[in-house]
Design a protein around this motif. Sequence first.
Motif, PDB file in Angstrom:
ATOM      1  N   ASP A  20      92.548  31.704 -79.660  1.00 25.45           N
ATOM      2  CA  ASP A  20      92.487  33.037 -79.045  1.00 25.45           C
ATOM      3  C   ASP A  20      91.398  33.111 -77.977  1.00 25.45           C
ATOM      4  O   ASP A  20      91.599  33.711 -76.916  1.00 25.45           O
ATOM      5  N   GLU A  21      90.266  32.508 -78.231  1.00 30.11           N
ATOM      6  CA  GLU A  21      89.183  32.496 -77.241  1.00 30.11           C
ATOM      7  C   GLU A  21      89.576  31.689 -76.013  1.00 30.11           C
ATOM      8  O   GLU A  21      89.247  32.064 -74.885  1.00 30.11           O
ATOM      9  N   ARG A  23      92.690  31.309 -74.894  1.00 35.92           N
ATOM     10  CA  ARG A  23      93.647  32.145 -74.153  1.00 35.92           C
ATOM     11  C   ARG A  23      92.917  33.173 -73.292  1.00 35.92           C
ATOM     12  O   ARG A  23      93.265  33.405 -72.133  1.00 35.92           O
ATOM     13  N   GLU A  24      91.912  33.798 -73.871  1.00 38.73           N
ATOM     14  CA  GLU A  24      91.128  34.790 -73.134  1.00 38.73           C
ATOM     15  C   GLU A  24      90.398  34.141 -71.958  1.00 38.73           C
ATOM     16  O   GLU A  24      90.345  34.694 -70.858  1.00 38.73           O
ATOM     17  N   LEU A  25      89.867  32.972 -72.170  1.00 38.68           N
ATOM     18  CA  LEU A  25      89.171  32.242 -71.108  1.00 38.68           C
ATOM     19  C   LEU A  25      90.133  31.899 -69.974  1.00 38.68           C
ATOM     20  O   LEU A  25      89.791  32.040 -68.791  1.00 38.68           O
ATOM     21  N   GLU A  27      92.761  33.546 -69.111  1.00 36.22           N
ATOM     22  CA  GLU A  27      93.014  34.784 -68.371  1.00 36.22           C
ATOM     23  C   GLU A  27      91.870  35.081 -67.400  1.00 36.22           C
ATOM     24  O   GLU A  27      92.101  35.483 -66.263  1.00 36.22           O
ATOM     25  N   HIS A  28      90.646  34.870 -67.848  1.00 34.32           N
ATOM     26  CA  HIS A  28      89.486  35.098 -66.968  1.00 34.32           C
ATOM     27  C   HIS A  28      89.512  34.130 -65.784  1.00 34.32           C
ATOM     28  O   HIS A  28      89.215  34.530 -64.655  1.00 34.32           O
TER      29      HIS A  28
END
Length: 66
Positions: A20-21, A23-25, A27-28
Amino acid sequence: MSTPSLKEQLIAKLDQLTDDEIRELIEHIDVVKYKTAMQSADLPPDYSEENDPAVGLFSSETGDLW
């Protein structure tokens, strides 16, 4: 012992992240790349005027607007 390169440091940090982290990275990263591209005055190397729908968008007759 030599200092790890930035790439090696990043890989080590990525190994510590959850899916999950990560995936968020991702996106950033995409947002940063988009912002950088939008602030640049240069066209991307794969730009084609023939495939750009904005070219000629406002060059038509406007008599039908009344």
